[in-house]
Write a protein that holds these residues in place. Structure first.
Motif, PDB file in Angstrom:
ATOM      1  N   GLU A   1      28.117 -70.564  80.987  1.00 42.08           N
ATOM      2  CA  GLU A   1      29.057 -69.873  80.791  1.00 42.08           C
ATOM      3  C   GLU A   1      29.082 -69.360  79.244  1.00 42.08           C
ATOM      4  O   GLU A   1      29.392 -68.050  79.105  1.00 42.08           O
ATOM      5  N   LEU A   2      28.887 -69.951  78.497  1.00 42.46           N
ATOM      6  CA  LEU A   2      28.685 -69.586  76.921  1.00 42.46           C
ATOM      7  C   LEU A   2      27.707 -68.528  76.832  1.00 42.46           C
ATOM      8  O   LEU A   2      27.792 -67.643  76.133  1.00 42.46           O
ATOM      9  N   VAL A   3      26.594 -68.655  77.298  1.00 44.39           N
ATOM     10  CA  VAL A   3      25.512 -67.530  77.336  1.00 44.39           C
ATOM     11  C   VAL A   3      25.860 -66.326  77.740  1.00 44.39           C
ATOM     12  O   VAL A   3      26.001 -65.258  77.297  1.00 44.39           O
ATOM     13  N   LYS A   4      26.661 -66.430  79.104  1.00 46.24           N
ATOM     14  CA  LYS A   4      27.397 -65.203  79.650  1.00 46.24           C
ATOM     15  C   LYS A   4      28.281 -64.436  78.726  1.00 46.24           C
ATOM     16  O   LYS A   4      28.576 -63.224  78.739  1.00 46.24           O
ATOM     17  N   GLU A   5      28.996 -65.355  78.297  1.00 44.49           N
ATOM     18  CA  GLU A   5      30.007 -64.870  77.055  1.00 44.49           C
ATOM     19  C   GLU A   5      29.391 -64.312  75.766  1.00 44.49           C
ATOM     20  O   GLU A   5      30.345 -63.688  75.015  1.00 44.49           O
ATOM     21  N   GLY A   6      28.208 -64.634  75.444  1.00 44.77           N
ATOM     22  CA  GLY A   6      27.775 -63.989  74.349  1.00 44.77           C
ATOM     23  C   GLY A   6      27.684 -64.995  73.090  1.00 44.77           C
ATOM     24  O   GLY A   6      27.766 -64.859  71.941  1.00 44.77           O
ATOM     25  N   ARG A   7      28.460 -66.167  73.277  1.00 41.26           N
ATOM     26  CA  ARG A   7      28.685 -67.183  72.192  1.00 41.26           C
ATOM     27  C   ARG A   7      27.568 -67.755  71.932  1.00 41.26           C
ATOM     28  O   ARG A   7      27.383 -68.200  70.590  1.00 41.26           O
ATOM     29  N   VAL A   8      26.532 -68.016  72.536  1.00 47.21           N
ATOM     30  CA  VAL A   8      25.151 -68.378  72.244  1.00 47.21           C
ATOM     31  C   VAL A   8      24.173 -67.785  73.021  1.00 47.21           C
ATOM     32  O   VAL A   8      24.458 -67.192  73.910  1.00 47.21           O
ATOM     33  N   TYR A   9      22.788 -68.034  72.303  1.00 46.51           N
ATOM     34  CA  TYR A   9      21.686 -67.130  72.844  1.00 46.51           C
ATOM     35  C   TYR A   9      20.855 -67.970  73.349  1.00 46.51           C
ATOM     36  O   TYR A   9      19.640 -67.442  73.724  1.00 46.51           O
ATOM     37  N   GLY A  10      21.002 -69.285  73.721  1.00 48.73           N
ATOM     38  CA  GLY A  10      19.945 -70.139  74.020  1.00 48.73           C
ATOM     39  C   GLY A  10      20.650 -71.525  74.462  1.00 48.73           C
ATOM     40  O   GLY A  10      21.543 -71.811  73.985  1.00 48.73           O
ATOM     41  N   ILE A  11      19.911 -72.273  75.367  1.00 49.44           N
ATOM     42  CA  ILE A  11      20.358 -73.703  75.745  1.00 49.44           C
ATOM     43  C   ILE A  11      19.106 -74.634  75.787  1.00 49.44           C
ATOM     44  O   ILE A  11      17.973 -74.236  76.023  1.00 49.44           O
ATOM     45  N   ILE A  12      19.353 -75.829  74.814  1.00 51.25           N
ATOM     46  CA  ILE A  12      18.397 -76.704  74.907  1.00 51.25           C
ATOM     47  C   ILE A  12      18.827 -77.827  75.920  1.00 51.25           C
ATOM     48  O   ILE A  12      19.945 -78.487  75.557  1.00 51.25           O
TER      49      ILE A  12
ATOM     50  N   VAL B   1      11.131 -81.556  77.139  1.00 47.68           N
ATOM     51  CA  VAL B   1      12.487 -80.784  76.760  1.00 47.68           C
ATOM     52  C   VAL B   1      12.552 -79.403  77.118  1.00 47.68           C
ATOM     53  O   VAL B   1      11.462 -78.426  77.087  1.00 47.68           O
ATOM     54  N   SER B   2      13.554 -78.705  77.992  1.00 45.64           N
ATOM     55  CA  SER B   2      13.535 -77.317  78.439  1.00 45.64           C
ATOM     56  C   SER B   2      14.329 -76.688  77.731  1.00 45.64           C
ATOM     57  O   SER B   2      15.545 -76.949  76.939  1.00 45.64           O
ATOM     58  N   LEU B   3      13.899 -75.184  77.553  1.00 45.14           N
ATOM     59  CA  LEU B   3      14.424 -74.412  76.475  1.00 45.14           C
ATOM     60  C   LEU B   3      14.619 -73.015  77.301  1.00 45.14           C
ATOM     61  O   LEU B   3      13.928 -72.464  77.871  1.00 45.14           O
ATOM     62  N   PHE B   4      15.954 -72.512  77.627  1.00 41.54           N
ATOM     63  CA  PHE B   4      16.332 -71.464  78.151  1.00 41.54           C
ATOM     64  C   PHE B   4      17.012 -70.510  76.912  1.00 41.54           C
ATOM     65  O   PHE B   4      17.721 -70.840  76.180  1.00 41.54           O
ATOM     66  N   CYS B   5      16.519 -69.176  77.052  1.00 37.12           N
ATOM     67  CA  CYS B   5      17.058 -68.188  76.064  1.00 37.12           C
ATOM     68  C   CYS B   5      17.303 -66.918  76.652  1.00 37.12           C
ATOM     69  O   CYS B   5      16.927 -66.635  77.846  1.00 37.12           O
ATOM     70  N   ASP B   6      18.344 -66.394  76.021  1.00 37.58           N
ATOM     71  CA  ASP B   6      18.701 -64.901  76.500  1.00 37.58           C
ATOM     72  C   ASP B   6      17.738 -63.860  75.967  1.00 37.58           C
ATOM     73  O   ASP B   6      17.620 -63.722  74.646  1.00 37.58           O
TER      74      ASP B   6
END
Length: 420
Positions: A101-112, A130-135
């Motif tokens: 949800e934070l990525v969708k809102e544009g508040r963050v650009y990645g998830i660790i 460790v998984s890394l997800f990024c916009d």
């Protein structure tokens, strides 16, 4: 007599050439559309691109964390990531849905994402993940997150090795974890700046694309103003193929000699970009590139029948041409078909040669493949331009003859009606 007639032919040819050149320059500065592509776009586009990427690198990319391990080693790993200049851990989330949800809102650009068994796997001497997800809307965000996570992983790995070695000296720890010390430095771009990497290629591409659009629009205007939609007007000055091609190309060369000096010399100077080219080498390389672009654009303009057509045909090609040039995408990874296809365009050799001359200090001998290829393209496209313009001259003459025949027929009919 022969000598005099030859001199007369030469004088007439030169007079016609300069007349066409002057007429073309006049048309360029009278046509607002062409003026935009020849003057306004080359003046503003380089500044726009340079302003966007003037910071060179991205810092403090906001990221979210989902830590299911909640162990001391996972917290240590996250602190190492947060300590890097490239990433800032903004939010700690309970689960992936909250992070998404934070990525969708544009508040963050990645998830660790750290799994629950992270510390257990490390304690058992196994490889932890460790998984890394990024916009992926921004490649620089992905690069910053990936590099920070990788460097933190290497540091954690080094510390684990030292712990497992037991009671050893500091020197032994250093040798066992890093037998060979090294410091990575990117050649010709030590700051890893995006502007230093991309802007030189974009500047060269802007020259080709604005010439394509400007000459195409000028051709469309000429056809729209002509009664028979001919590219060449039925005029005594527009008789010889060579004088037309050379006259028009001279006009474009005079304009772009100044524009190229601004784009390739002034713009990098304004934004303190890498600029180590020798003036003579750069001038010698840019000349065949300009000629190749001009003749290529004049050849392509034969397909333009309306002013707006060139924008629909050529504008979308900018990004693909940048990719297949081998600058923004590794040349070794480009399929053979697209690599050969890219040789059609002067920008391919122009980009690679200019980057090596401007950013790496190469000489003409170092870029002789690109240099010779540009002269070859200039020669080939000069011939194709002459052929298509010769066809247009013949077509214009045919329409003029048809018009005279129609006038004669009308006169005859008029005389018959008068007699009757």
């Amino acid at each position: 007599m022969k000598e005099k007639s030859f001199k007369t032919i030469i004088n007439q040819g030169l007079a016609g050439l300069f007349h066409i050149c002057a007429h073309e320059l006049k048309n360029v500065f009278k046509d607002q559309g062409v003026l935009i592509f020849f003057i306004l776009v080359p003046l503003l586009y380089p500044l726009l691109y340079a302003f966007i990427y003037t910071d060179e690198v991205v810092r403090e990319v906001p990221a979210a964390v989902v830590d299911h391990s909640k162990s001391s080693i996972s917290r240590k790993y996250l602190r190492l990531i947060d300590a890097t200049p490239d990433v800032h851990i903004q939010s700690y989330c309970a689960d992936m849905e909250e992070a998404k949800e934070l990525v969708k809102e544009g508040r963050v650009y990645g998830i660790i994402y750290i799994p629950e068994d992270f510390s257990k796997e490390l304690a058992a001497g196994k490889q932890a993940h460790v998984s890394l997800f990024c916009d992926m809307s921004g490649m620089l965000y992905y690069k910053a997150l990936l590099m920070s996570a990788t460097n933190a992983s290497l540091e954690i790995n080094r510390q684990i090795k030292i712990v497992r070695l037991g009671n050893t000296t500091e020197r032994q720890d250093e040798i066992s974890t890093a037998p060979i010390t090294y410091e990575p430095v990117s050649l010709f771009n030590p700051q890893d700046g995006f502007a230093s990497f991309l802007i030189p290629a974009v500047l060269i591409l802007i020259i080709q694309q604005t010439l394509l659009l400007g000459i195409g629009m000028a051709a469309g205007t000429a056809r729209e103003k002509n009664r028979y939609a001919d590219l060449i007007p039925a005029n005594r000055h527009y008789q010889g193929t060579l004088r037309i091609v050379l006259g028009k190309s001279l006009a474009y060369l005079l304009i772009y000699a100044i524009i190229s000096a601004y784009i390739l010399c002034a713009v990098p100077k304004m934004f303190s970009l890498v600029q180590i080219a020798q003036a003579g080498t750069l001038l010698a390389f840019v000349l065949p590139y300009l000629l190749a672009c001009i003749f290529f654009s004049m050849t392509c303009s034969i397909f333009i029948h309306h002013r707006e057509s060139c924008m629909m045909i050529y504008v979308f090609t900018s990004l693909p041409l940048l990719f297949i040039s081998g600058i923004s995408w590794p040349g070794a990874s480009i399929p053979a078909f697209w690599k050969v296809f890219s040789w059609i365009f002067p920008s391919t050799f122009g980009i690679n040669g200019f980057v090596r001359i401007n950013n790496m200090g190469a000489t003409l001998w170092d870029v002789q493949t690109e240099y010779h290829a540009l002269w070859l393209q200039a020669g080939i496209y000069f011939v194709t331009t002459c052929l298509v313009y010769r066809y247009q001259i013949l077509l214009s003459h045919r329409h003029a003859i048809d018009k005279l025949k129609q006038l004669k027929q009308k006169r005859l009919l008029f005389k018959k009606t008068e007699k009757a």
